[in-house]
Every structure is written in C-alpha cells, then in structure tokens.
Motif scaffolding. Sequence first.
Motif, PDB file in Angstrom:
ATOM      1  N   THR A 116     -14.764  -1.084   6.055  1.00 13.71           N
ATOM      2  CA  THR A 116     -14.250  -1.785   7.495  1.00 13.71           C
ATOM      3  C   THR A 116     -13.229  -0.461   8.048  1.00 13.71           C
ATOM      4  N   ASP A 154     -16.322   0.129  -4.673  1.00  7.30           N
ATOM      5  CA  ASP A 154     -16.998  -0.306  -6.171  1.00  7.30           C
ATOM      6  C   ASP A 154     -16.878   1.067  -7.094  1.00  7.30           C
ATOM      7  N   ILE A 175       0.866  -1.192  -0.129  1.00  8.92           N
ATOM      8  CA  ILE A 175       0.055   0.136   0.072  1.00  8.92           C
ATOM      9  C   ILE A 175       0.927   1.171  -0.020  1.00  8.92           C
ATOM     10  N   GLU A 230     -10.203  -0.668   8.259  1.00  9.38           N
ATOM     11  CA  GLU A 230      -9.033  -0.899   7.392  1.00  9.38           C
ATOM     12  C   GLU A 230      -9.345   0.172   6.075  1.00  9.38           C
ATOM     13  N   SER A 231     -10.459   0.100   5.616  1.00  8.93           N
ATOM     14  CA  SER A 231     -10.973   1.000   4.445  1.00  8.93           C
ATOM     15  C   SER A 231     -10.735   2.457   5.002  1.00  8.93           C
ATOM     16  N   PRO A 279     -10.260  -0.714   0.222  1.00  8.22           N
ATOM     17  CA  PRO A 279     -10.979  -1.907   0.314  1.00  8.22           C
ATOM     18  C   PRO A 279     -12.673  -1.930   0.403  1.00  8.22           C
ATOM     19  N   GLY A 280     -13.031  -2.573  -0.388  1.00 12.12           N
ATOM     20  CA  GLY A 280     -14.706  -2.607  -0.449  1.00 12.12           C
ATOM     21  C   GLY A 280     -15.377  -1.582  -1.420  1.00 12.12           C
TER      22      GLY A 280
END
Length: 235
Positions: free
Chosen positions: A141, A41, A5, A143-144, A38-39
């Motif tokens: 999340t 779209d 990352i 982390e997102s 993350p997550g």
Amino acid sequence: MGDEIAGKLAGLARALEHLDRPDTVLAAIVAAAVALVPGADEGSISAISGRARVWSHAPTSDLPRLVDAVQEEVRQGPCLDAAYEHQTVRIADMTSEQRWPLFAARAAELGAGSMLALQLYVEGDDLGAINLFARTPGAFTDESEQIGLLVAAHAAIAYVGARKGADLAAALANRDLIGQAKGMLMERYHLSGDRAFLLLTRVSQNSNRKLHQVATELVETGAVHGPHGLPAPPR
C-alpha cells in the motif's frame, strides 16, 4: 506510522552501526525490511551492473533469488528499468502487470503475487535496491512505500559501506593470491619480483583473463593451462 515505527528504525540504525561483515549487514537490512514494511513476505537486495547483470544478496528464500534471475534472463523488470528513475516501484498484481509482461508472468509462476522495489543507490548504470515480495496480489500500500522509503534511507549508508568493505576484502584477497603466485615463479624460475609479475601480466593479457584468475590457477594447481599458460615445474 508513529512512535513504534520510529523506534524500530532508530534501533535498525544502531544495529547496523555495529555490524562489520558485509553479509551480516545485508542480511540485517533485508530482515528489517521484511519485518517493518507492511505486506512483505520475502525479500532480498539486488545489485544490478550495467542495467543487465543481476546479483541477489541475502535472499530470505528461493523466491527472491529466482525472481532476480528471471530479470536477468528476460532482460526486463523493475530493477532493470524504473528503479533507476524512481525511489520506489510497486507491482500490484503480477498476473496483470503490463510494464514488464515477460518478467511478471515468470515471477507469478514462481509464486510472487506483488512486489515493491526500493532504490538504495544509483551509480551510472549500476543500481542497488531492496526487493520485497508478497505471495498475494495487492499486498503493498501507500503506507508500505512510505515505511519502505524510511527503511531504505537508513539502509543505504550501511549498504554502501558493506559494498566498500566487500570490495576491499576481495582486493586484499586478490593481492595475497598474486603475491603467492609471484613467489612461486620467483622460486621456480629464479626470477626477480618485477619479472615474475610481468610474466603473470603477460599470461593474463594473452589468455584474456583477469590477473587474479591466472594467479589463482597457478596457486591451486601449480600451473596455468592453455596455449598461453605457464609450464608446470620441471621434475
């Protein structure tokens, strides 16, 4: 998060440094956010003025653009409220969101399952934010949010620079239009430059329109219509 990352974020920073067109900068920011968080779209950058007007920039699909329009229409949503006070705002499930029920219901109908808003800047009542969407609930999340904040930190400088570039480009375009309109009036009515500009300004004030709007109409049509307009050239 880790070295991968960090490397991608460093690459994003280098890439943004070499982009000079505002639309290209904004598209690159959104594409990176969707790819790295993350997550996510879909995404866009939302610019909010006066906590009321919402503009959608570089949307990856119709979904972000339409959701931004809903925020403006129903006068509620994360970018009209909490994003002014918080660096991130997460909506876990649009179907059960209670903070902005009208907005959430409409966004869910459009296909948004969850949402993450990342603050880019706040200037008084104006806001810039990255809005990320998932088509399923619970996609974002902790982390997102952490990765999203890092992306936003890298993007904020480039975004502010792009805004300034766009403002400058618009100002130069308006100046050129006003100059053309002045030239037309000087030739048509044998006016000095100062008197031609004064005439444009007077029409702008009387018609309650921006000066560049009056100039644009004159350049494009040869006249300014309405009760306080300028006459067409004599035949």
